[in-house]
Design a protein around this motif. Structure first.
Motif, PDB file in Angstrom:
ATOM      1  N   GLU A 195      22.780  27.741 -27.939  1.00 60.03           N
ATOM      2  CA  GLU A 195      21.779  28.200 -28.903  1.00 60.03           C
ATOM      3  C   GLU A 195      20.724  29.014 -28.174  1.00 60.03           C
ATOM      4  OE1 GLU A 195      18.995  26.565 -32.605  1.00 60.03           O
ATOM      5  OE2 GLU A 195      20.086  25.127 -31.360  1.00 60.03           O
ATOM      6  N   ARG A 204      19.223  24.396 -34.561  1.00 57.94           N
ATOM      7  CA  ARG A 204      20.427  24.476 -35.389  1.00 57.94           C
ATOM      8  C   ARG A 204      21.646  23.821 -34.739  1.00 57.94           C
ATOM      9  NH1 ARG A 204      19.702  30.803 -37.431  1.00 57.94           N
ATOM     10  NH2 ARG A 204      17.844  30.400 -38.702  1.00 57.94           N
ATOM     11  N   HIS A 205      21.614  23.672 -33.427  1.00 61.87           N
ATOM     12  CA  HIS A 205      22.749  23.027 -32.763  1.00 61.87           C
ATOM     13  C   HIS A 205      22.429  21.541 -32.570  1.00 61.87           C
ATOM     14  CE1 HIS A 205      25.943  22.194 -29.879  1.00 61.87           C
ATOM     15  NE2 HIS A 205      26.474  23.376 -30.193  1.00 61.87           N
ATOM     16  N   THR A 250      20.789  20.771 -29.212  1.00 61.52           N
ATOM     17  CA  THR A 250      19.387  21.156 -29.115  1.00 61.52           C
ATOM     18  C   THR A 250      18.501  20.137 -29.810  1.00 61.52           C
ATOM     19  OG1 THR A 250      20.079  23.480 -29.163  1.00 61.52           O
ATOM     20  CG2 THR A 250      17.753  23.034 -29.497  1.00 61.52           C
ATOM     21  N   HIS A 270      17.896  34.484 -33.749  1.00 66.36           N
ATOM     22  CA  HIS A 270      18.354  33.097 -33.593  1.00 66.36           C
ATOM     23  C   HIS A 270      19.875  33.099 -33.611  1.00 66.36           C
ATOM     24  CE1 HIS A 270      16.990  28.705 -34.439  1.00 66.36           C
ATOM     25  NE2 HIS A 270      18.094  28.714 -33.709  1.00 66.36           N
ATOM     26  N   VAL A 306      23.494  30.628 -32.686  1.00 69.29           N
ATOM     27  CA  VAL A 306      23.953  29.270 -32.425  1.00 69.29           C
ATOM     28  C   VAL A 306      25.475  29.245 -32.378  1.00 69.29           C
ATOM     29  CG1 VAL A 306      23.833  28.686 -34.877  1.00 69.29           C
ATOM     30  CG2 VAL A 306      23.842  26.858 -33.189  1.00 69.29           C
ATOM     31  N   TRP A 332      26.733  24.762 -38.413  1.00 74.29           N
ATOM     32  CA  TRP A 332      25.280  24.775 -38.420  1.00 74.29           C
ATOM     33  C   TRP A 332      24.692  25.118 -39.783  1.00 74.29           C
ATOM     34  CZ3 TRP A 332      21.978  28.777 -39.584  1.00 74.29           C
ATOM     35  CH2 TRP A 332      22.492  30.081 -39.566  1.00 74.29           C
TER      36      TRP A 332
END
Length: 357
Positions: free
Chosen positions: A235, A247-248, A251, A313, A315, A320
């Motif tokens: 990400e 989003r991951h 993370t 952004h 990912v 997600w």
């Protein structure tokens, strides 16, 4: 924004040799297909657990080790194709600050000799001009001229890291790679060094590739964050977007693991199960699927690409969109490393420096 540094498909596989004849039995895939861009004056933080390939990535970017595959372009020029003379000249523009400020300094040389050495190697200054530049570098990192006559063992850990920063700045670089530059320091000294790095960036227009496992520190210094897992970026996003809405799943777990000094606070944190797979034999598909509570069959067989959303952004996760939003430290109202922020503010006020200056 024009890229100062472009990394494309970068990989480093270390051979593992065993037996009497030292035959290659496999490869440790420390970095395996990493791509990113870094603009002038920008700070990109690379974060992840120990062993994910962060430090190897930093050394590859500087060509301190040779890659297995991929390209690193410095202002459009691929550094891996450069002859030694051109590469040596280019090193003036790309420098590194190491994690251990004592191990990275030569105990047999005085601070003045260490700072003058790159000036002479690159033909920048000699004699009185070099001495004047050494004094200037010491002042730049908050040290006195008389410190030039001392040896590394005569300094505290924070002062030694300032010397390491001064040495990196001696040749006038445009990029600094920080390999966990504050992790060996206690939190009060850490705040001072983070302040110093931010002030130097504003004054000199430096770009930083900031390698760290401390997401609390990263929140204070980074413009963008890239999260690595088992040699790959999973990400990447602007700092505010990543902390507000990771989003991951990996993370989200990293952010939830940030400690909070409040025993009354109850947090619903995702707990990662199992161990990190061996980088010699990473799992197929998404490398995180062996520890992910949301994994499905597709995750176990197909490698997810970095999916861009158009706002910076990206990912690497098949699910997600349906999992968002994931819990985050920002959503819980938890300011990562609040003590560091408070100390930074106190040191800035003491020095008469405005937070936005």
């Amino acid at each position: 924004m024009t890229a100062l540094l472009e990394v494309e498909g970068l990989a480093k596989h270390f051979p593992v040799r065993r037996g009497l004849l030292q035959r290659v039995q496999g490869h440790v895939k420390a970095v395996d297909g990493v791509s990113f861009r870094l603009a002038a004056g920008e700070t990109l933080a690379v974060v992840g657990e120990s062993g994910c390939g962060k430090s190897t990535l930093g050394r590859l970017v500087l060509r301190l080790i040779e890659p297995t595959a991929g390209a690193v372009r410095w202002r459009g020029e691929d550094i891996f194709g450069l002859p030694p003379a051109r590469m040596r000249a280019l090193r003036r523009e790309m420098q590194i600050v190491f994690q251990d400020p004592y191990a990275s300094l030569n105990p047999r040389l005085t601070v003045g000799q260490m700072l003058a050495e790159p000036l002479m190697l690159h033909g920048i200054a000699r004699g009185a001009a070099a001495a004047a530049r050494v004094t200037e570098l010491l002042a730049l990192v908050g040290l006195a001229p008389e410190h030039a006559r001392r040896y590394p063992h005569e300094f505290s850990g924070g002062q030694r890291q300032r010397i390491g920063i001064a040495r990196a700045l001696a040749a006038g670089p445009r990029l600094l790679v920080g390999d966990e530059p504050v992790s060996a320091l206690d939190v009060s000294i850490r705040a001072q060094v983070v302040n110093l790095l931010q002030d130097l960036q504003r004054r000199l227009g430096l770009a930083y590739l900031f390698v760290s496992h401390d997401l609390g520190v990263v929140r204070h210094i980074a413009d963008r964050v890239a999260v690595m897992y088992l040699g790959r970026i999973v990400e990447t996003a602007p700092k505010a977007a990543l902390y507000a809405g990771p989003r991951h799943p990996y993370t989200a777990a990293l952010l939830a693991a940030i400690p909070v000094a409040d025993p009354r606070l109850k947090r619903d944190r995702p707990i990662l199960e199992g161990d990190v797979p061996s980088p010699m034999a990473p799992p197929p598909g998404c490398r995180f699927h062996t520890r992910c509570a949301h994994a499905v069959d597709r995750c176990r067989s197909e490698v997810p690409p970095l999916d861009q959303d158009g706002d910076g952004h990206a990912v690497a996760c098949w699910r997600w969109r349906e999992l968002a939003p994931l819990p985050s430290a920002a959503a819980e109202g938890v300011p990562p490393d609040a003590r560091l922020a408070a100390l930074q503010g106190a040191f800035r006020r003491r020095a008469g420096i405005r937070a936005g200056a």
